[in-house]
Design a protein around this motif. Sequence first.
Motif: not given
Lengths: 274, 274
Positions: B241-264
């Motif tokens: 999830v990169t945007v909630i209510d028009d506000k970016k989460i973090g920098n608005g891209t898929v984060g490294m930790k989420t990527q790692k979890l997806i890989k796991l």
Amino acid sequence: MLCFINGEIKNINEGSIGLKDLALQRGYGVFDYARTFNRKLFHFEDHLERFRRSAKELRLDLNYTNAQITENAETLLKGSDLKNPALRLILTGGYIYSPSGNFNPNFIMIAEELPTYPEENYTHGVKLLTYEYQRELPHVKSINYLNDIRLDPLRREKNVFDILYYFQNGITECPRNNFFVFINDVLITPKDFLLHGVTRKVVLEMANKYWKVEERKLELAELNSADEAFITSTTKSIMPVTVIDDKKIGNGTVGMKTQKLIKLFNDYVLQFSR
Amino acid sequence: MLCFINGEIKNINEGSIGLKDLALQRGYGVFDYARTFNRKLFHFEDHLERFRRSAKELRLDLNYTNAQITENAETLLKGSDLKNPALRLILTGGYIYSPSGNFNPNFIMIAEELPTYPEENYTHGVKLLTYEYQRELPHVKSINYLNDIRLDPLRREKNVFDILYYFQNGITECPRNNFFVFINDVLITPKDFLLHGVTRKVVLEMANKYWKVEERKLELAELNSADEAFITSTTKSIMPVTVIDDKKIGNGTVGMKTQKLIKLFNDYVLQFSR
């Protein structure tokens, strides 16, 4: 017992819906329930109006005119071997739905025997138990009665006839009934966050001629000042309430004003069903 | 496509339920949804455990052993011509019920094609819209998804992938997904007033090895501090999830930790489905 399903009249045991229907898979559907007096459908137009309003809120198309529905309803009731016929209408989400698309609802009517209640409920009144809860989309008569049925063991345990929902300190309704109190000769019934019943409407019209009537938020604490109380529904008409949460309403017997309303309602029904 | 209904395996179009069923009339029933990877049922025991727990909460008896259910489930999946088989389990209130009595549930399993989502949802992340709402009996996986489906026009209007429910200032879940955030290297997910997903459980177990993990109330305001966010479900696995209510989460891209979890998660699935 007969049913109507998407244009066909069948024996109830031959009627069925497929496993892909959204009512079965997602609880998505609306309904209504109309009764007869002396085999004549009572305020059926009001039920149809509410049924259409509920359907519209859930974006379900009802592709039958009131005349078509009424004609088929009467065929169902005449063809069914029922002592006291009533009619259940259901409009389901149907078999095909995409989040961006339309529904293809199944329209069902079922002729049923009207449920009856012990005479003493009317002569002695019934007990209610207050319960903090706000129904989802209460103004839509959806098929969702999950919490109502789930609370049956609580009704038995507490030995009450029904549950009285309140939320944020305001009383709303019972799961299937509207609620009224008399306080100092004023008839008060909750207005918002509930389903407006057809019997509720009839009672308000009748009561207006004899008492001051208020549709408004009814605080839980106001029960302490109530002289009389009753519930209304299509199947129960006007049923007196004499005890709530182990506390007597008034002197704990069926009040004179409630008795008068019951008589007015019975006269109205007699007039109607002649 | 095949279905299982009260002991019989049929073509899905031959399976049906009668009009008296309490799921159709009162939205009373529970369900679960299990998926396969490489045609092998994934964590089916967890789904069955939750299905039994939901059924018990609504006092519905499931008169089949896990072995019987699993055997029939596999027959359904093998016999259905599906690319990516999944399985829907439904236990309805059945045809006979009295407030003082027992249910006679209908038990249904349906082999289905698993829904898929665009690849860009995973590479770019999706948008959510917060919405104040508390589901009824959220810990029970009942068939009641009235509000979920009702909100589809809002999703389209706001151009979001899904709705994120909050209530009394705490975030709970999306209608069909669990929700997670990373804040300062801590993985946080709401704990109460929601349905605990099977994928949620797997993700929490995996994440525990790499990060501090907290199951607790997540305040709406904490979204402002979130570095990353994602949702989980049986059909979606882990979706960023990169945007909630028009506000970016973090920098608005898929984060490294989420990527790692997806890989796991993908590695875990590969291991499982080998």
